[in-house]
Design a protein around this motif. Sequence first.
Motif, mmCIF file in Angstrom:
data_model
loop_
_atom_site.group_PDB
_atom_site.id
_atom_site.type_symbol
_atom_site.label_atom_id
_atom_site.label_comp_id
_atom_site.label_asym_id
_atom_site.label_seq_id
_atom_site.Cartn_x
_atom_site.Cartn_y
_atom_site.Cartn_z
ATOM 1 N N UNK A 160 15.265 12.095 -4.579
ATOM 2 C CA UNK A 160 16.513 12.467 -3.900
ATOM 3 C C UNK A 160 16.232 13.356 -2.693
ATOM 4 N N UNK A 161 15.333 14.322 -2.856
ATOM 5 C CA UNK A 161 14.993 15.198 -1.735
ATOM 6 C C UNK A 161 14.354 14.403 -0.598
ATOM 7 N N UNK A 162 13.501 13.438 -0.955
ATOM 8 C CA UNK A 162 12.888 12.601 0.076
ATOM 9 C C UNK A 162 13.924 11.723 0.760
ATOM 10 N N UNK A 163 14.908 11.252 0.000
ATOM 11 C CA UNK A 163 15.933 10.377 0.557
ATOM 12 C C UNK A 163 16.787 11.103 1.591
ATOM 13 N N UNK A 164 17.043 12.389 1.377
ATOM 14 C CA UNK A 164 17.887 13.135 2.323
ATOM 15 C C UNK A 164 17.051 13.818 3.403
ATOM 16 N N UNK A 199 0.823 -1.204 0.000
ATOM 17 C CA UNK A 199 0.000 0.000 0.000
ATOM 18 C C UNK A 199 0.859 1.257 0.000
ATOM 19 N N UNK A 200 1.903 1.261 0.817
ATOM 20 C CA UNK A 200 2.751 2.441 0.908
ATOM 21 C C UNK A 200 3.544 2.662 -0.386
ATOM 22 N N UNK A 201 3.934 1.582 -1.055
ATOM 23 C CA UNK A 201 4.675 1.733 -2.314
ATOM 24 C C UNK A 201 3.824 2.414 -3.373
ATOM 25 N N UNK A 202 2.590 2.010 -3.501
ATOM 26 C CA UNK A 202 1.761 2.607 -4.552
ATOM 27 C C UNK A 202 1.156 3.940 -4.130
ATOM 28 N N UNK A 203 1.107 4.223 -2.841
ATOM 29 C CA UNK A 203 0.825 5.592 -2.423
ATOM 30 C C UNK A 203 1.990 6.500 -2.781
ATOM 31 N N UNK A 204 3.209 5.985 -2.607
ATOM 32 C CA UNK A 204 4.381 6.741 -3.029
ATOM 33 C C UNK A 204 4.446 6.904 -4.536
ATOM 34 N N UNK A 205 3.951 5.907 -5.280
ATOM 35 C CA UNK A 205 3.904 6.014 -6.737
ATOM 36 C C UNK A 205 2.983 7.153 -7.155
ATOM 37 N N UNK A 206 1.914 7.351 -6.421
ATOM 38 C CA UNK A 206 1.018 8.482 -6.719
ATOM 39 C C UNK A 206 1.774 9.804 -6.657
ATOM 40 N N UNK A 207 2.631 9.940 -5.653
ATOM 41 C CA UNK A 207 3.397 11.184 -5.521
ATOM 42 C C UNK A 207 4.358 11.347 -6.694
ATOM 43 N N UNK A 258 6.683 8.814 -0.007
ATOM 44 C CA UNK A 258 6.991 8.796 -1.437
ATOM 45 C C UNK A 258 7.979 7.662 -1.668
ATOM 46 N N UNK A 259 8.269 7.385 -2.915
ATOM 47 C CA UNK A 259 9.220 6.312 -3.201
ATOM 48 C C UNK A 259 10.597 6.631 -2.631
ATOM 49 N N UNK A 260 10.967 7.908 -2.656
ATOM 50 C CA UNK A 260 12.261 8.300 -2.099
ATOM 51 C C UNK A 260 12.329 8.089 -0.594
ATOM 52 N N UNK A 261 11.269 8.466 0.124
ATOM 53 C CA UNK A 261 11.269 8.279 1.573
ATOM 54 C C UNK A 261 11.193 6.796 1.942
ATOM 55 N N UNK A 316 11.654 15.534 1.962
ATOM 56 C CA UNK A 316 10.469 15.169 1.195
ATOM 57 C C UNK A 316 9.187 15.388 1.976
ATOM 58 N N UNK A 317 8.179 14.610 1.609
ATOM 59 C CA UNK A 317 6.873 14.740 2.261
ATOM 60 C C UNK A 317 6.986 14.251 3.702
ATOM 61 N N UNK A 318 6.258 14.874 4.628
ATOM 62 C CA UNK A 318 6.362 14.473 6.039
ATOM 63 C C UNK A 318 5.635 13.156 6.288
ATOM 64 N N UNK A 319 6.090 12.430 7.317
ATOM 65 C CA UNK A 319 5.433 11.184 7.715
ATOM 66 C C UNK A 319 4.049 11.509 8.299
#
Length: 353
Positions: free
Chosen positions: A288-292, A144-152, A302-305, A295-298
């Motif tokens: 990349x922004x989510x990885x560091x 579920x979280x992966x495809x919610x991140x795909x939406x972003x 997103x896929x990066x987070x 990104x979007x807050x918990x």
Amino acid sequence: MSTNRENVPSFEFQPDDFLLAKNRDLGVDQVYPARSYWSDVISAFIKNKGAVIALVAIILIITFAIIGPYMNGYTYNGQIIANQNLAPRIPVLETWGVFDGTEHMSTSTGMTVVNKYVNPNKTTGLESTYYWFGTDVLGRDLFTRTFMGTRISLYIALVAVIVDLCFGMSYGLISGYYGGAVDNVMQRFAEILNGIPTLVIVTLLMLVLKPGLGTITLALAITGWIGMNRIARAQVLKLKEQEFVLASKTLGAGDFYVIFKEILPNIFGQLIIMSMFSIPNAIFTEAFLAFIGLGVPAPLASLGSLISDAFKSFTTHPYMIISPVLVLGAIMLSFNMLADGLRDAFDPKMKEI
């Protein structure tokens, strides 16, 4: 054949040397029906198998992004601590010994095989529980979280296209058409803006605005149109002195009519291609922004987070990082292949360069 006195050969034709045309099977010229420009583009695109596969993959990814979070009854932020760190388990496939919830963990004593779905210490285990992509450290469903991140990621792709076609295209068309001082001022402004790194812009916006998807969208909108502006300007500089533009001006057409009615339709294919190439760059920037951590807050992911969170548990639970990495790679690869196919379809000569 005979020879006369001057030793010049002479020919005598016989009655059967020639046949009437009606007795021969003569070839007939084939008349092909006229085809429009867009028909040629579609035909060339369909012949490109890689581009067609990429388009099908994008459609599938969009479909799963829409219906995926509702397919298994879990939510993207629902936490079940008792079900944390569960390996992927998929019905039917588990009977083949694949994705049956078994996880190979590296410990200090060596490699250990663990299946947390079967707990012999409890009377009631998780035999009827299935997590297709597994769970994270908080017991949240990764599918579920992966495809919610795909939406972003797809939202970022849509933002990149809108910014390119609505602002970058118009900016470059106007700058290239008027030229002179107008072009000089507009391009110097674009160069100054492009000289500021996106990471710096996002960091400054995080200090002023509330961290979230809106801030990332604004950061991408500030600098994401620079590439489209350059392409549109270059195309206008090449076409604005052509005969059809001069004819339109002679007939009294205004500047904006010439720009958007005469020049734009002739370069729209190149602009579409450029916008397709900008999508993977925008998606990678967001990831990349989510990885560091910008990104979007918990708990929104997103896929990066997701990749960033899974990276922390990569040595103990490597399955957590596989699904977001594969989906992110599929999105970027599909858009790149689609852009290549569109480039070859709109301008076959570009394939030879």
